[in-house]
Design an enzyme around this catalytic site. Structure first.
Site, PDB file in Angstrom:
ATOM      1  N   CYS A   2       0.826  -1.216   0.000  1.00 29.00           N
ATOM      2  CA  CYS A   2       0.000   0.000   0.000  1.00 29.00           C
ATOM      3  C   CYS A   2       0.858   1.262   0.000  1.00 29.00           C
ATOM      4  O   CYS A   2       1.982   1.267   0.499  1.00 29.00           O
ATOM      5  CB  CYS A   2      -0.872   0.029   1.241  1.00 29.00           C
ATOM      6  SG  CYS A   2      -1.857  -1.448   1.418  1.00 29.00           S
ATOM      7  N   ARG A  28       5.336  -0.012  -6.147  1.00 29.18           N
ATOM      8  CA  ARG A  28       5.272  -0.818  -4.930  1.00 29.18           C
ATOM      9  C   ARG A  28       4.320  -2.004  -5.093  1.00 29.18           C
ATOM     10  O   ARG A  28       4.333  -2.921  -4.283  1.00 29.18           O
ATOM     11  CB  ARG A  28       4.800   0.037  -3.759  1.00 29.18           C
ATOM     12  CG  ARG A  28       5.752   1.169  -3.425  1.00 29.18           C
ATOM     13  CD  ARG A  28       5.092   2.158  -2.513  1.00 29.18           C
ATOM     14  NE  ARG A  28       4.807   1.581  -1.217  1.00 29.18           N
ATOM     15  CZ  ARG A  28       5.571   1.708  -0.147  1.00 29.18           C
ATOM     16  NH1 ARG A  28       6.683   2.392  -0.233  1.00 29.18           N
ATOM     17  NH2 ARG A  28       5.248   1.163   0.998  1.00 29.18           N
ATOM     18  N   TRP A  80      -2.986  -2.700  -1.504  1.00 29.33           N
ATOM     19  CA  TRP A  80      -2.557  -4.056  -1.830  1.00 29.33           C
ATOM     20  C   TRP A  80      -3.281  -4.937  -0.824  1.00 29.33           C
ATOM     21  O   TRP A  80      -2.990  -4.886   0.370  1.00 29.33           O
ATOM     22  CB  TRP A  80      -1.038  -4.165  -1.686  1.00 29.33           C
ATOM     23  CG  TRP A  80      -0.447  -5.437  -2.153  1.00 29.33           C
ATOM     24  CD1 TRP A  80      -0.260  -5.844  -3.447  1.00 29.33           C
ATOM     25  CD2 TRP A  80       0.078  -6.479  -1.326  1.00 29.33           C
ATOM     26  NE1 TRP A  80       0.333  -7.075  -3.465  1.00 29.33           N
ATOM     27  CE2 TRP A  80       0.554  -7.491  -2.184  1.00 29.33           C
ATOM     28  CE3 TRP A  80       0.193  -6.664   0.047  1.00 29.33           C
ATOM     29  CZ2 TRP A  80       1.125  -8.663  -1.720  1.00 29.33           C
ATOM     30  CZ3 TRP A  80       0.761  -7.827   0.524  1.00 29.33           C
ATOM     31  CH2 TRP A  80       1.231  -8.819  -0.361  1.00 29.33           C
ATOM     32  N   ASN A 106      -1.880   2.376   5.915  1.00 30.67           N
ATOM     33  CA  ASN A 106      -0.962   1.286   5.564  1.00 30.67           C
ATOM     34  C   ASN A 106      -0.699   0.483   6.825  1.00 30.67           C
ATOM     35  O   ASN A 106      -0.635   1.061   7.916  1.00 30.67           O
ATOM     36  CB  ASN A 106       0.385   1.825   5.071  1.00 30.67           C
ATOM     37  CG  ASN A 106       0.303   2.369   3.663  1.00 30.67           C
ATOM     38  OD1 ASN A 106      -0.743   2.316   3.022  1.00 30.67           O
ATOM     39  ND2 ASN A 106       1.418   2.909   3.193  1.00 30.67           N
ATOM     40  N   GLY A 107      -0.471  -0.804   6.683  1.00 31.87           N
ATOM     41  CA  GLY A 107      -0.186  -1.629   7.860  1.00 31.87           C
ATOM     42  C   GLY A 107      -1.362  -2.543   8.152  1.00 31.87           C
ATOM     43  O   GLY A 107      -2.275  -2.689   7.340  1.00 31.87           O
ATOM     44  N   GLU A 488      19.673 -16.530  -6.340  1.00 36.63           N
ATOM     45  CA  GLU A 488      19.229 -15.205  -6.774  1.00 36.63           C
ATOM     46  C   GLU A 488      18.838 -15.228  -8.260  1.00 36.63           C
ATOM     47  O   GLU A 488      17.844 -14.622  -8.656  1.00 36.63           O
ATOM     48  CB  GLU A 488      20.350 -14.185  -6.500  1.00 36.63           C
ATOM     49  CG  GLU A 488      20.075 -12.773  -6.969  1.00 36.63           C
ATOM     50  CD  GLU A 488      18.829 -12.133  -6.372  1.00 36.63           C
ATOM     51  OE1 GLU A 488      18.246 -12.703  -5.437  1.00 36.63           O
ATOM     52  OE2 GLU A 488      18.406 -11.079  -6.869  1.00 36.63           O
ATOM     53  N   LYS A 492      15.147 -14.239  -9.567  1.00 32.74           N
ATOM     54  CA  LYS A 492      14.875 -13.223 -10.601  1.00 32.74           C
ATOM     55  C   LYS A 492      14.018 -13.836 -11.692  1.00 32.74           C
ATOM     56  O   LYS A 492      13.065 -13.239 -12.157  1.00 32.74           O
ATOM     57  CB  LYS A 492      16.174 -12.695 -11.230  1.00 32.74           C
ATOM     58  CG  LYS A 492      16.999 -11.721 -10.432  1.00 32.74           C
ATOM     59  CD  LYS A 492      16.405 -10.368 -10.223  1.00 32.74           C
ATOM     60  CE  LYS A 492      15.569 -10.273  -9.002  1.00 32.74           C
ATOM     61  NZ  LYS A 492      16.123 -10.233  -7.695  1.00 32.74           N
ATOM     62  N   GLU A 495      10.297 -14.564 -10.457  1.00 31.29           N
ATOM     63  CA  GLU A 495       9.419 -13.452 -10.087  1.00 31.29           C
ATOM     64  C   GLU A 495       9.028 -12.580 -11.279  1.00 31.29           C
ATOM     65  O   GLU A 495       7.931 -12.036 -11.286  1.00 31.29           O
ATOM     66  CB  GLU A 495      10.004 -12.616  -8.946  1.00 31.29           C
ATOM     67  CG  GLU A 495      11.266 -11.878  -9.259  1.00 31.29           C
ATOM     68  CD  GLU A 495      11.826 -11.157  -8.039  1.00 31.29           C
ATOM     69  OE1 GLU A 495      11.073 -10.889  -7.090  1.00 31.29           O
ATOM     70  OE2 GLU A 495      13.032 -10.863  -8.047  1.00 31.29           O
ATOM     71  N   HIS A 511      20.961 -35.653  -5.533  1.00 32.75           N
ATOM     72  CA  HIS A 511      20.273 -36.220  -4.369  1.00 32.75           C
ATOM     73  C   HIS A 511      18.759 -36.078  -4.504  1.00 32.75           C
ATOM     74  O   HIS A 511      18.051 -36.088  -3.511  1.00 32.75           O
ATOM     75  CB  HIS A 511      20.784 -35.556  -3.088  1.00 32.75           C
ATOM     76  CG  HIS A 511      22.237 -35.821  -2.852  1.00 32.75           C
ATOM     77  ND1 HIS A 511      22.705 -37.022  -2.362  1.00 32.75           N
ATOM     78  CD2 HIS A 511      23.340 -35.066  -3.111  1.00 32.75           C
ATOM     79  CE1 HIS A 511      24.035 -36.990  -2.298  1.00 32.75           C
ATOM     80  NE2 HIS A 511      24.447 -35.809  -2.757  1.00 32.75           N
ATOM     81  N   LYS A 609       6.942  -4.107  -3.732  1.00 32.81           N
ATOM     82  CA  LYS A 609       8.340  -3.692  -3.592  1.00 32.81           C
ATOM     83  C   LYS A 609       8.791  -3.741  -2.146  1.00 32.81           C
ATOM     84  O   LYS A 609       9.895  -4.157  -1.843  1.00 32.81           O
ATOM     85  CB  LYS A 609       8.509  -2.274  -4.159  1.00 32.81           C
ATOM     86  CG  LYS A 609       9.934  -1.738  -4.084  1.00 32.81           C
ATOM     87  CD  LYS A 609      10.878  -2.552  -4.952  1.00 32.81           C
ATOM     88  CE  LYS A 609      12.319  -2.105  -4.857  1.00 32.81           C
ATOM     89  NZ  LYS A 609      13.214  -3.145  -5.405  1.00 32.81           N
TER      90      LYS A 609
END
Ligand code: F6R
Length: 614
Positions: A2, A28, A80, A106-107, A488, A492, A495, A511, A609
């Protein structure tokens, strides 16, 4: 996640600044947006699901230019979804007091169900499924029409959880109250207008003079600025600070996507990260934020590097660096796991929190846990003045510039570079010789140019990406210090391109995961010419024996390329620096796969974000 924007002026309509602010917060991630506009006798709310551009179009029809002028105060929000579906009803602002009070938040209000039940008993009618609406009604029940800020404070004292809020009421024309606990809020003080936002990037096009609110602060915002208090109405002094980022540095600058721009910014970003921090006389690093006397550094028994996502992967590289360069036992911990496992940490342990945004809720909680247990705590953040940076109290900024794309790129390489310099500094107080330190200084100083060489491979990387862009699954293999970079690379890829991608230690493949390999599962193998390469070449043979095509990350001119179906070349470096150049090649590879698949690269689905909720 948010985003909040607020605007207060004597003469300028709040409409445009609020929408522009929301546009700057788009990166975001969000699913709906809304604004509340106040004039002397009128409070109006406009909401839309989907993009801010939709809301802008809707506003243009519903509130044409001449009518806008009288609305000089307003609040706006990108939501969001956490409580309730992404619908217009659940979008913010939320109303109370018969439509006279509007709130953006927000929160997460953890006790919202209990608050809602109590308020419903008192006759409040709820229209949304959100936690925020409970706070709007709660504030209204405390508001006698006398002191707006006191009413908001009283309500906030009953809230459990986190909030960054901005609230307006027609009972108090011209007043905006903002407050924070656990969700960032910044106030920009302009010429005749004041802008509020949850992120400084929504402010810089108006002003670069800002006040960062601390947790527990509440402020009355006017066109002249803001007066800050505690919830008990005690005035607190908060300095006006100058933001170094300008509006242009938050723009795309001709690149198709922020992600590509940020990948290409890495040579410059790394120059800024390194600038003034290498001591080429003593072969060490000068990190002002870690100005501990060598004797104190020498008493550190263990380091714990904490982060989430990409920052965690950088932290995992840090473990190899601290152990190999400074002989310091180190673990890398996922922040949420760390905070809830009653971690064994205390004096003589060094907790290092890695966070690009400096606002990640779990990393912040891990910092608080470590501070509470008496550990030495440092932050490595990009956003100056962010909550983690301030609460850790000591640390090193990345100076990588604003990272707008949801997928983190330049923050990773800058984090690894800072960890390299930290390991160098610590190593020099321990066993690392001056000669070895000087060699490492040279290697670190060369990194920006080496990254620029990787960027020159962009076209070739795009061509290789085209061969594999249709794959549904990919594997990324790395060994030793390159294993976190494999993770990483896989992160990338998944996502931004939605290709299912997994990172493994090269030796772990046989394995279990090898059962999945075949013609349709490309394997990206990190074959840089550093110790362990030959063993990884062996793992590549195992993959090829299962007909899996192999894309190798290979040191320029190295014969390892002949074991691969395709090679992406990176310059020669030491093992310590190899993650930086390798990550850049993997970022470009993922970028081109995502582009060819037609994905929304800067705002991937379901991602935000800055993850400011648990
Ligand atoms: C991945 C990504 C996330 C972040 C993670 C931590 O590209 O961006 O995995 O790395 O959410 O964020 P910060 O570093 O802001 O704490």
């Amino acid at each position: 996640m948010c985003g909040i924007v607020g605007f207060s002026s004597h003469s300028q309509s709040a409409c445009r600044p609020l929408v522009n602010g929301l546009l700057r917060l788009e990166y975001r991630g969000y699913d709906s947006a809304g604004v509340a506009l106040e004039s002397a006798d009128d409070l109006r709310v406009f909401k839309k699901t989907g993009k801010v551009a939709e809301l802008d179009r809707f506003l243009a029809e519903a509130l044409p230019e001449p009518e806008r002028g009288k609305y000089t105060l307003g609040i706006a929000h990108t939501r969001w979804a956490t409580h309730g579906l992404p619908t217009e009803t659940n979008a913010h602002p939320h109303l109370a007091d018969g439509g006279r009070l509007a709130l953006v938040h927000n929160g997460i209000i953890e006790n919202y169900a209990a608050l809602r039940a109590k308020l419903e008993k008192r006759g409040c009618v709820f229209v949304s499924q959100t936690d925020t609406e409970a706070l709007a009604h709660l504030i209204a029940t405390f508001d006698t029409g006398d002191d707006f800020m006191a009413a908001v404070s009283q309500a906030l004292k009953q809230v459990e959880g986190t909030y960054g809020i901005a609230v307006l009421s027609l009972r108090h024309p011209g007043e905006m109250i903002v407050a924070r606990r656990g969700s960032p809020l910044v106030i920009g003080v302009g010429e005749g207008s004041t802008v509020v936002a949850s992120d400084v990037s929504a402010i810089v096009s108006y002003t670069r003079q800002v006040i960062y609110l601390n947790d527990g602060d509440i402020a009355r915002v006017t066109p002249e600025g803001a007066d800050v208090f505690t919830l008990d109405n005690v005035p607190v002094a908060r300095d006006v600070q100058q933001v170094e980022w300008d509006a242009a540095s938050a723009e795309k600058g001709g690149y198709a996507h922020f992600m590509l721009k940020e990948i290409f910014e890495q040579p410059e970003a790394l120059r800024n990260t390194i600038r003034g921090r290498l001591d080429r006389t003593d072969g060490t690093a000068v990190l002002a934020g870690l100005n501990l006397p060598p004797r104190e550094l020498a008493t550190i028994r263990r380091a714990v590097v904490i982060g989430c996502g990409t920052s965690l992967h950088a932290g995992m590289v840090g473990k190899y660096l601290f152990e190999s360069l400074a002989d310091l036992p180190t673990s890398a911990e996922q922040a949420a796991e760390f905070r809830y496992c009653n971690p064994i940490i205390g004096p003589h342990d060094w907790a290092i929190a890695l966070s690009q945004s400096g606002e990640t809720a779990d990393t912040l909680a891990a910092v608080r846990e470590s501070v509470g247990k008496g550990a030495l705590v440092s932050a490595v953040c990009n956003v100056v003045g962010s909550t983690i940076a301030r609460e850790a109290g000591r640390g090193v900024y990345l100076h990588a510039g604003p990272e707008i794309s949801v997928a983190s790129t330049k923050a990773f390489t800058a984090q690894v570079t800072v960890l390299l310099m930290m390991a160098l500094k610590l190593g020099r107080t321990r066993r690392l010789s001056r000669e070895a330190g000087l060699r490492l200084c040279d290697e670190i100083a060369a990194l920006p140019d080496l990254v620029a060489e990787v960027l020159k491979e962009n076209d070739r990387i795009a061509a290789v990406a085209a061969k594999y862009a249709a794959a549904n699954d990919m594997f990324f293999l790395g060994r030793g210090i390159l294993y976190p970079t494999a993770l990483e690379g896989a992160l990338k890829m998944k996502e931004i391109s939605y290709v299912h991608a997994e990172g493994y230690q090269a030796a772990e493949l046989k394995h279990g995961p090898i059962a999945l390999l075949g013609r349709a599962t490309p394997v990206v193998a990190l074959l840089n010419d550093v110790p362990g390469k030959e063993k990884t070449v062996g793992n590549v043979q195992e993959c090829r024996a299962r007909e899996a095509p192999v894309v190798g990350i290979v040191t320029q001119g190295d014969a390892a390329a002949r074991h691969c179906d395709d090679a992406l070349f990176v310059p020669r470096t030491s093992a310590a620096c190899a993650p930086v150049v390798t990550a850049v090649a993997l970022q470009l590879f993922a970028y081109h796969v995502a582009r060819l698949r037609g994905c929304e690269i800067d705002q991937p689905r379901n991602l935000a974000k800055s993850v400011t909720v648990e």
